[in-house]
Design an enzyme around this catalytic site. Sequence first.
Site, mmCIF file in Angstrom:
data_model
loop_
_atom_site.group_PDB
_atom_site.id
_atom_site.type_symbol
_atom_site.label_atom_id
_atom_site.label_comp_id
_atom_site.label_asym_id
_atom_site.label_seq_id
_atom_site.Cartn_x
_atom_site.Cartn_y
_atom_site.Cartn_z
ATOM 1 N N LYS A 1 2.446 11.213 -11.395
ATOM 2 C CA LYS A 1 1.817 10.386 -12.178
ATOM 3 C C LYS A 1 2.494 8.722 -12.652
ATOM 4 O O LYS A 1 3.536 8.816 -13.466
ATOM 5 C CB LYS A 1 1.453 10.881 -13.529
ATOM 6 N N GLU B 1 -4.434 16.407 -10.595
ATOM 7 C CA GLU B 1 -5.223 17.056 -12.083
ATOM 8 C C GLU B 1 -6.745 17.416 -11.909
ATOM 9 O O GLU B 1 -7.812 16.431 -13.514
ATOM 10 C CB GLU B 1 -5.068 15.692 -13.727
ATOM 11 N N HIS C 1 -2.063 10.708 -28.492
ATOM 12 C CA HIS C 1 -2.287 8.798 -27.405
ATOM 13 C C HIS C 1 -2.865 8.524 -28.575
ATOM 14 O O HIS C 1 -3.313 7.071 -28.221
ATOM 15 C CB HIS C 1 -3.175 9.568 -26.165
ATOM 16 N N HIS D 1 6.886 8.540 -27.993
ATOM 17 C CA HIS D 1 5.606 9.177 -27.643
ATOM 18 C C HIS D 1 5.390 10.915 -27.408
ATOM 19 O O HIS D 1 4.533 11.715 -28.316
ATOM 20 C CB HIS D 1 5.449 9.623 -26.036
ATOM 21 N N ARG E 1 -3.430 21.111 -14.506
ATOM 22 C CA ARG E 1 -3.467 20.404 -13.643
ATOM 23 C C ARG E 1 -3.092 19.575 -15.867
ATOM 24 O O ARG E 1 -2.438 19.297 -16.925
ATOM 25 C CB ARG E 1 -2.921 19.262 -13.307
ATOM 26 N N ASN F 1 -1.141 18.659 -20.705
ATOM 27 C CA ASN F 1 -1.800 17.306 -21.949
ATOM 28 C C ASN F 1 -2.072 18.133 -23.285
ATOM 29 O O ASN F 1 -2.146 17.573 -24.329
ATOM 30 C CB ASN F 1 -3.118 16.387 -21.238
ATOM 31 N N LYS G 1 6.508 22.807 -14.513
ATOM 32 C CA LYS G 1 5.745 21.412 -14.283
ATOM 33 C C LYS G 1 5.454 21.385 -12.770
ATOM 34 O O LYS G 1 4.520 21.075 -12.470
ATOM 35 C CB LYS G 1 6.347 20.438 -14.984
ATOM 36 N N GLU H 1 8.510 18.102 -25.321
ATOM 37 C CA GLU H 1 7.412 18.001 -24.527
ATOM 38 C C GLU H 1 7.697 19.483 -23.785
ATOM 39 O O GLU H 1 7.519 20.539 -23.084
ATOM 40 C CB GLU H 1 7.552 17.258 -23.334
ATOM 41 N N ARG I 1 0.724 -1.372 0.017
ATOM 42 C CA ARG I 1 -0.149 0.018 -0.461
ATOM 43 C C ARG I 1 1.010 1.608 0.299
ATOM 44 O O ARG I 1 0.538 1.959 0.403
ATOM 45 C CB ARG I 1 -0.714 0.314 1.109
ATOM 46 N N HIS J 1 -1.522 15.891 -26.263
ATOM 47 C CA HIS J 1 -1.385 14.603 -25.551
ATOM 48 C C HIS J 1 -3.111 14.035 -26.240
ATOM 49 O O HIS J 1 -3.059 12.447 -25.839
ATOM 50 C CB HIS J 1 -1.007 14.646 -23.968
#
Lengths: 369, 369
Positions: free
Chosen positions: A149, A243, A258, A271, A247, A251, A233, A191, A127, A254
Amino acid sequence: MSQDGDSRVRTLNVELGERRYPIHIGAGLLGEPGRLCPHLAGRQVMIVTNETVAPLYLETLKRGLDADLEVREVVLPDGEATKTLASVERIWDALLAAGFNRRCTLVALGGGVIGDMTGFAAACYQRGVAFIQVPTTLLSQVDSSVGGKTGVNHPRGKNMIGAFWQPRAVLIDTATLRTLPGRELSAGLAEVIKYGLIRDRDFLGWLEAQMPALRGLDDTALGEAIRRSCAIKAEVVAEDETEQGVRALLNLGHTFGHAIEAHQGYGVWLHGEAVGAGMAMAAALSHRLGWLEADDVARVEAVLDAAGLPVAAPAAMDAEAFIVRMRLDKKNLDDRIRLVLLQALGDACLHDATPPAELAAFIDAYPRA
Amino acid sequence: MSQDGDSRVRTLNVELGERRYPIHIGAGLLGEPGRLCPHLAGRQVMIVTNETVAPLYLETLKRGLDADLEVREVVLPDGEATKTLASVERIWDALLAAGFNRRCTLVALGGGVIGDMTGFAAACYQRGVAFIQVPTTLLSQVDSSVGGKTGVNHPRGKNMIGAFWQPRAVLIDTATLRTLPGRELSAGLAEVIKYGLIRDRDFLGWLEAQMPALRGLDDTALGEAIRRSCAIKAEVVAEDETEQGVRALLNLGHTFGHAIEAHQGYGVWLHGEAVGAGMAMAAALSHRLGWLEADDVARVEAVLDAAGLPVAAPAAMDAEAFIVRMRLDKKNLDDRIRLVLLQALGDACLHDATPPAELAAFIDAYPRA
């Protein structure tokens, strides 16, 4: 930014209250004794890396660790295609086989794929245990090692399974970029350019001027580009850790990107390449909505091209192929596709008011490679 | 505790700041219209249940949901042996196949296994979505639905993979206990007794008096036992959400108990049965250390026996079999085995000063079934 008692090293902090952590940037940090140790949770250390990075940097990293630590390693195959739950299970198996407890520390040595999987493994092992990012690609240095992330891909979508989990520290050794393939350097620059486009028009201008130096691996230029990218960032993440709002602007490019990655099969386009084309598409759509001038779009395309990135969409992808994938995007609320677009260069916004049919018409008309 | 505008329903809140959530307790809540709806994050609802519970309560639950919601379900096999990552992957697959976004809500309808897996699936789906607990066993009503611990077992240890993830709400319908096998009712009573032993000597006395009523499914007694148990657990969790300190005391009996479960094979002894024997062992060890009187140990054994729980260890388990498993316990720091013991009835503490050899001698001498 603060100095570290060492003029070669720049340190900036991601401000997240109790989970505040430092990013150290400098050439040759990797093997420096005592650099990682202050951030370990206990004596047990599991280094997670891949078959490409291990021969280059694993021994260097281990040399910097105190002799009395219990150090183990997991060496995974390389590539986005390995970013699966099965790989994360290998990390958990190794931790349990070693009998590591909840005071162990995972160290991610590699690019974004290694960082995302290691972070997710740390988030869910007993955990939640500590982890440290040691990113060795430009993309992971400026993007995935900052912000917490973590996760893996699912056959139905990228990063669909994961967690928000912050590292204890990030160690960025710019010297590792010497062994990075040129195509991956360009992908990382996508990026970097993104930060200028969404939030810092001055930085965009600086990048236009410095692009040849960056692609030529000029140390000063790279260090500065990484520092400014991480700072932007870190600022955005500190404002919005999970997010809910600003935030999401990170993206930019993206959602289209994606879709390209998923349609082509992960790893066919890098990517950063997919995000590059996606940012060009976002700029063009922003122009269609009357926000950007034609000159602005030309600047975006020019800086992406100078970075060695594609600006056209893949030849084989029609609008339907995009829309199907974009519907699964995590930013969407209920059944609307949400995009990050540009109100101006240096000023991004969230937009979900373009009807699907109009979006499809835009995509169909967009240039193909 | 506050009333709910409805005298049959008791509501108590788990105070976790932004993540504060209510527990509603009452008979017949399950199918009441509008009971779940205020806690949904959006229109998409995935009910996760198992093959035993689905025929009993799935339709009842669905009747209480508004007609305009998009409701899907995953029905998993029953039992602790199914508490695996593979089962959680089935939940993720179903969510992705349905195209559910990050505003979906998972509803766990079943016992602790369903709750733990559903919570973990929610914690990691798109890096975290909402979930609601609808526990249908006494054990899950008083234990696993309160506190945000989620996860799955690994062949090398119980709950080794998981996350802390809080539900939006917990709905406890005491009427569901009518269909619970008596052996599982006893297993739930183990956790109820635990709350008295670690923190509330008066509650322990109340339980000794009420045990026949509880095993006879007396509604008033059950409602009160659940309320007091949840209140104690909620108090402890609010003090220490991520188990850095006092929360570890909720593990009374669990270190021995987990070793029993893992050694026997998950599901051979019920979790509550293993914890029952584990609490008897913890009481005996506390006596050996000079903390509990012999009379106190006898009281612990008597109340466990009255609840229908074992107090002896499994015949086939020697000390080594215990110690090997106990070394993997998440409470351990570095290489010391940490146990929750009793300084007095109603007053638990953490203890790691018993040398392994002495612990082994104690275990060897402990009665076997």
